[in-house]
Design an enzyme around this catalytic site. Structure first.
Site, PDB file in Angstrom:
ATOM      1  N   LYS A   1      12.761 -12.567  23.354  1.00 40.94           N
ATOM      2  CA  LYS A   1      13.006 -13.028  21.977  1.00 40.94           C
ATOM      3  C   LYS A   1      14.487 -13.388  21.820  1.00 40.94           C
ATOM      4  O   LYS A   1      14.823 -14.434  21.272  1.00 40.94           O
ATOM      5  CB  LYS A   1      12.609 -11.941  20.972  1.00 40.94           C
ATOM      6  CG  LYS A   1      11.127 -11.602  20.973  1.00 40.94           C
ATOM      7  CD  LYS A   1      10.757 -10.610  19.898  1.00 40.94           C
ATOM      8  CE  LYS A   1      11.262  -9.212  20.163  1.00 40.94           C
ATOM      9  NZ  LYS A   1      10.631  -8.532  21.305  1.00 40.94           N
TER      10      LYS A   1
ATOM     11  N   CYS B   1       9.915   1.580   7.547  1.00 42.10           N
ATOM     12  CA  CYS B   1      10.049   1.786   8.990  1.00 42.10           C
ATOM     13  C   CYS B   1      10.855   3.004   9.396  1.00 42.10           C
ATOM     14  O   CYS B   1      10.568   3.606  10.424  1.00 42.10           O
ATOM     15  CB  CYS B   1      10.563   0.531   9.690  1.00 42.10           C
ATOM     16  SG  CYS B   1      12.268   0.146   9.403  1.00 42.10           S
ATOM     17  N   MET B   2      11.886   3.391   8.626  1.00 41.03           N
ATOM     18  CA  MET B   2      12.693   4.504   9.120  1.00 41.03           C
ATOM     19  C   MET B   2      13.044   5.534   8.056  1.00 41.03           C
ATOM     20  O   MET B   2      13.903   6.385   8.290  1.00 41.03           O
ATOM     21  CB  MET B   2      13.957   4.026   9.842  1.00 41.03           C
ATOM     22  CG  MET B   2      14.654   2.804   9.374  1.00 41.03           C
ATOM     23  SD  MET B   2      15.069   2.525   7.648  1.00 41.03           S
ATOM     24  CE  MET B   2      15.823   3.922   7.024  1.00 41.03           C
TER      25      MET B   2
ATOM     26  N   MET C   1       8.077   4.054  15.243  1.00 35.26           N
ATOM     27  CA  MET C   1       7.183   4.027  14.099  1.00 35.26           C
ATOM     28  C   MET C   1       5.974   4.957  14.223  1.00 35.26           C
ATOM     29  O   MET C   1       5.400   5.350  13.217  1.00 35.26           O
ATOM     30  CB  MET C   1       6.705   2.599  13.838  1.00 35.26           C
ATOM     31  CG  MET C   1       7.842   1.638  13.585  1.00 35.26           C
ATOM     32  SD  MET C   1       9.044   2.288  12.439  1.00 35.26           S
ATOM     33  CE  MET C   1      10.563   1.741  13.168  1.00 35.26           C
TER      34      MET C   1
ATOM     35  N   GLY D   1      13.865  -0.215  13.858  1.00 33.86           N
ATOM     36  CA  GLY D   1      13.126  -1.443  14.099  1.00 33.86           C
ATOM     37  C   GLY D   1      13.836  -2.721  13.748  1.00 33.86           C
ATOM     38  O   GLY D   1      13.513  -3.784  14.271  1.00 33.86           O
ATOM     39  N   GLN D   2      14.805  -2.647  12.843  1.00 37.05           N
ATOM     40  CA  GLN D   2      15.471  -3.862  12.380  1.00 37.05           C
ATOM     41  C   GLN D   2      16.956  -3.819  12.727  1.00 37.05           C
ATOM     42  O   GLN D   2      17.533  -2.742  12.862  1.00 37.05           O
ATOM     43  CB  GLN D   2      15.305  -3.999  10.867  1.00 37.05           C
ATOM     44  CG  GLN D   2      13.850  -4.132  10.437  1.00 37.05           C
ATOM     45  CD  GLN D   2      13.745  -4.355   8.942  1.00 37.05           C
ATOM     46  OE1 GLN D   2      13.796  -5.467   8.460  1.00 37.05           O
ATOM     47  NE2 GLN D   2      13.596  -3.274   8.199  1.00 37.05           N
TER      48      GLN D   2
END
Lengths: 739, 226
Positions: A71, A160-161, A327, A364-365
């Protein structure tokens, strides 16, 4: 002599010619930056030619040691994706129509002011993202909490967190991991829990693989109900039944205590015990945990008692154990409890605060940590670890923001799920959504996509056709990645700068510009006085100076030169903190203390007994299977970016439901068949893919594909502490379509 | 004895033979040469003049040509081995690292597992085919010129574009390679080197920072104390 001269001349001429023949690199100039996608936060080199991004490489000086994933390798294509939104749009007569910035922002300001005046500030909300730059999120938080007076500031990091943050705060008193990615380099036991780094954080998995390749005795355990690619490549896979894994952690704690694998000296010096009512003694904790013997939990977990015992012993007796989780641990109704116990296993065994020994929640981000957690841009938080509910914290923030005392509302705002429910029932009437796609990413997504229709919804987006953009009343074209400048902070407390390298397309603008323009129109121009990324950063940097987040030493000038810095970093000569709470590394640990968990007033970490509570999603005759969700290697989040890159799309293909051969046979389904998946929350159609390694009773799907929107059927129960939804456990059923 | 040693020995022998023949030519008394004088060579009989011409041909052209050929072959082929690269100290960090059993770099992993049994530097740094060899030699000459004239600074940095073909020539036909779907979709980018294999598969050598004199790793990489 003549011959010698001629020979020398030929030699030098040849050399000169060869210097000229060296092929040019793939780009004219290179700039340090950060990958736009996941929370690994890889440092990259961006190659530019004629103002365009033509190549992206991993930066060898970064924590990722030059490694990025496919990616990240496709980032040049991200800057050229088609269908970019290039002009503001206003919905008129049911259709989004082009408008000028003045028209769009005037309308937003007018409607927001009207809602504030008629319904109070709590009828307004901001829903942000762990992908915005720190300066943008900080400004949005300040505008809404300090300006408009609404604590309805939340965002996709809640999804997510939030459980990871709640876990760290419970155990250490302050959010964010104590260790670093570098700990993987020293670990000989790596405990991967509810995570799939092979696909979701490939450079981290490469890190693990390098460690294994160079130190053959490194042992990797993966806890995942599914035989994920990570599980397949681990030394030991524990395929627990979805929703039960707190039993595993409690049983490991029970074994560690029962078999006296505890680091008593460490516990005596640095740890206190609690239950749900208050502090308790170690013996009481031992008594409470004693019911979680491996034999007692093995049947519910779906793995053998001897395996639990084996893993507990290996964890405790390793030279250095590192845990990595994402997650699978966080997106659970017991997400906070799981996070507490993951941290607690490290405390019980002293597997912390030394190289290779650390409990690490991988995020995740790319800017959920720095942008949202650290700036306190969630509905219950204020910047730098402060809480809305704490009067002293509110007063401190009011003073720093130059607000009158009492300006910040004492009421925590709506968490993500509640915020969309509030849109649904009219408690929230106006919302600004930036850099995220909740219509696709929320659980029970149809319900919350519809909720946005009940509300004056302003969406800042890069494309016009995301699921969320479709619900917008006003759609604002946003700049993307190197089209704007700002700081991102990833999972190991590392802040890195993204420099602006190119202009955004058309009339697209940075989210910071949108926020400052909106603040001006709403009458908060004086409050939002910092207008450039560097000015906002300097304000936030100085704000942090008298907190334990102190990163005052991270000036833009330093960040431009260095491949990121880890806070605390109190002055411009400080190298940053690799291991928190450790003397000589963390500036807040006093000399002679060795280790100090200064986040709690006692200066000690806290282990809280967390009883196992079964998930609300229980199997039944109607829904006899567990559905769990995740990501795939080549796509990221809801696919608004990666879904437009043909190389990634081609590799990932359309999303599918992965099912076991046994479940498929029972329903007459073959690979490629269209199936209907149902749950208590709805139904969705998608193609089936039979995976021979899939355990019976389990369904898996990724959520990147809007054409097979699995979140339509995902449960929206939330953790009672973190308020993070339970994406990973939904009772479901499937049938062949048309049957 | 390695092949390169045979060539070194051969070049030495040819040189000595050439010197010997030149001395023999120097000693020839031309006035005694005549067309009538016959010299029996065993397989045939030739005139003295013809013998002189033959001797001159061998001494002045054939032997030097053979010497140059053998020596050049040594220069071209004999320097494929890793130790030849290690003659320049700026390459030492790469080679120390490659031979380090605990190193995590790609070079070390290939070396440790014996994936490239010999001439490891050359295998990855010469493109495919004769043209690749030519380019490698030209680069080698450029490096030699830089090194001998001191026109470089540490840490050295790769110039140009490392060709993915060096990876693909071994990997592209393996089942493991083909099992990764994105390898297929990015094949064109790999082929024209606009995407590097190293992006996903890691650093090949120690970083520039590690190879900078004064860094904590520098002495170790230069073969000094751990």
């Amino acid at each position: 002599m003549g011959g010698l001269g001629a020979t020398t001349a030929v030699a030098f001429a040849s050399w000169g010619a060869l210097e000229l023949m060296v092929p040019p690199g793939t780009a004219d100039e290179w700039h340090k930056s950060v990958c736009r996608f996941c929370g690994t936060g890889c440092t990259v080199r961006v190659g530019m030619t004629d103002g365009q991004v033509v190549d992206v490489r991993g930066h060898e000086a970064g924590h990722n040691k030059g490694v990025i994933c496919v990616k990240g390798s496709m980032l040049p294509a991200l800057t050229r994706i088609e269908d970019r939104l290039t002009t503001p749009m206003i919905r008129r007569n049911g259709e989004l129509q082009p408008a000028s910035w003045d028209e769009a922002l005037d309308l937003v300001a007018e409607r927001f002011a009207e809602i504030r005046d008629n319904h109070g500030p709590d009828a307004l909300a901001y829903y942000g993202s762990g992908q915005l730059l720190t300066e943008e999120t900080y400004t949005a938080n300040k505008l809404f909490k300090g300006g408009l007076g609404s604590n309805n500031v939340d965002g996709n990091p809640r999804l997510c967190m939030a459980s990871a943050a709640a876990g760290y705060v419970s155990v250490f008193g302050k959010d964010e991991p104590p260790g670093s990615y570098a700990d993987i380099d020293y670990a000989d036991f790596i405990f991967i829990f509810g995570a799939n780094p092979v696909e979701c954080h490939p450079p981290l998995w490469e890190h693990v693989q390098r460690r294994r390749a160079s130190h053959r005795d490194t042992f990797v355990v993966c806890v995942d109900p599914r035989v994920s690619p990570t599980a397949r490549d681990s030394d030991l896979h524990l395929p627990v039944i979805p929703g039960t894994d707190l039993l595993l952690l409690n049983a490991m704690a029970q074994v560690i205590i029962e078999d006296d694998l505890v680091d008593h000296e460490f516990l005596n010096k640095h740890v206190l015990f609690r239950d749900q009512t208050g502090f308790i003694e170690f013996d009481r904790f031992k008594e409470l945990i004693s019911e979680y013997t491996p034999e007692n939990v093995a049947g519910r977990l779906g793995i053998g008692a001897d395996v639990i015992r084996h893993v507990a012993h290996r964890f405790a007796t390793a030279n250095a154990a590192t845990s990595l989780w994402t997650m699978g641990a966080n997106q659970r109704t017991q997400g906070t409890a799981i996070n507490i116990m993951l941290n607690s296993l490290h405390l019980l065994t002293g597997q912390i605060c030394r190289p290779g020994a650390t409990p690490f929640s991988v995020t995740g981000q790319p800017n959920a940590c720095g942008g949202v957690r650290d700036t306190g841009s969630l509905s219950h938080l204020l910047p730098a670890g402060r809480a809305v509910a704490n009067p002293q914290h509110r007063a401190e923030v009011e003073e720093r923001w130059g607000l009158p005392q009492g300006r910040i509302s004492p009421n925590p705002g709506f968490h993500a799920v509640e915020l969309f429910r509030a849109m649904e029932d009219g408690r929230v009437k106006g919302a600004l959504i930036m850099c995220t796609n909740p219509a696709q990413s929320m659980p029970d997504s149809d319900r919350y996509a519809a909720a946005m229709q009940n509300c004056f919804t302003v969406v800042s987006e890069i494309v016009a056709d995301s699921e969320t953009a479709k619900a917008a009343d006003v759609l604002l074209p946003a700049a993307l990645w190197v089209e704007k400048e700002g700081v991102m902070g990833q999972g190991e407390r590392r802040y890195q700068i993204v420099e602006k390298l190119m202009e955004p397309p058309g009339e697209a603008r940075s989210d910071l510009w949108i926020l400052t323009e909106l603040a001006e129109r709403l009458g908060y121009g004086d409050l939002i006085s910092a207008r450039t990324p560097e000015d906002v950063w300097d304000e936030w940097r100085k704000f942090s100076a008298d907190t334990v987040y102190n990163f005052e030493g991270m000036t833009y000038e330093r960040l431009r030169k260095e491949p990121g810095l880890q806070w605390p970093c109190p002055d411009e000569d400080h190298p940053g903190t690799v291991r928190r709470f450790v003397e000589g590394d963390d500036p807040f640990v006093p000399e002679g203390a060795g280790i100090k968990f200064y986040g709690h007033p006692e200066g000690k970490a806290r282990i809280t007994f967390c009883p196992y509570v079964p998930s609300p999603e229980q199997l039944s005759n109607e829904f006899p299977l567990y559905l769990t969700t995740g990501r795939v290697l080549e796509q990221w989040h809801t696919g608004t970016m990666t879904g437009r890159i043909k190389e990634l799309n081609g590799a990932a293909g359309p999303a599918v439901f992965t099912i076991s051969p046994i479940d498929a046979r029972a329903r007459g389904v073959s690979s490629g068949d269209l199936i209907v998946v149902t749950s208590a929350f709805g139904e969705v159609e998608g193609r089936a893919r039979i995976d021979k390694d899939m355990r019976p009773g389990l369904l898996f799907a990724a959520f990147y594909d809007a054409k097979m929107l699995v979140n339509k059927v995902v449960a929206d129960h939330v953790d009672p502490v973190s308020r993070e939804p339970e994406y990973k456990v939904t009772a479901a059923q499937f049938r062949k379509a048309g049957v | 004895m390695e092949v390169s040693d045979v060539f070194r020995l051969g070049a030495g022998v040819f040189s000595l033979v050439g010197v010997g023949l030149c001395v023999a030519l120097w000693l020839v008394r031309l006035e005694k040469m005549s067309a009538e004088r016959k010299i029996n060579l065993g397989i045939t009989t030739i005139s003295g003049i013809a013998f002189f011409k033959l001797l001159a041909l061998v001494a002045l052209f054939a032997v030097p040509a053979a010497t140059v050929g053998v020596a050049n072959y040594h220069t071209v082929v004999g320097v494929h081995d890793v130790d030849s690269c290690n003659l320049c100290h700026v390459m030492t960090p790469m080679i120390t690292d490659m031979r380090d059993p605990h190193s995590e770099t790609l070079a070390a992993r290939h070396y440790r597992h014996g994936w490239i049994p010999k001439d490891q530097c050359y295998e990855c740094h010469s493109d495919y085919g004769l043209a690749g060899d030519m380019r490698a030699k030209m680069e080698g000459y450029r490096h030699l010129a830089r090194y001998t004239t001191g026109t470089y600074s540490e840490p050295i940095e790769y110039r140009g574009v490392f060709s993915n073909s060096n990876c693909l020539k071994c990997h592209s036909d393996t089942p493991a390679f083909r099992a990764v779907s994105s390898h297929v979709t990015v094949a064109a980018l790999l082929k024209d080197n606009t995407m590097s294999c190293l992006n996903c598969h890691g650093a090949a050598h120690p970083t520039r920072e590690q190879r900078t004199p004064g860094s904590p790793d520098y002495d170790r990489l230069m073969g000094g104390a751990e």
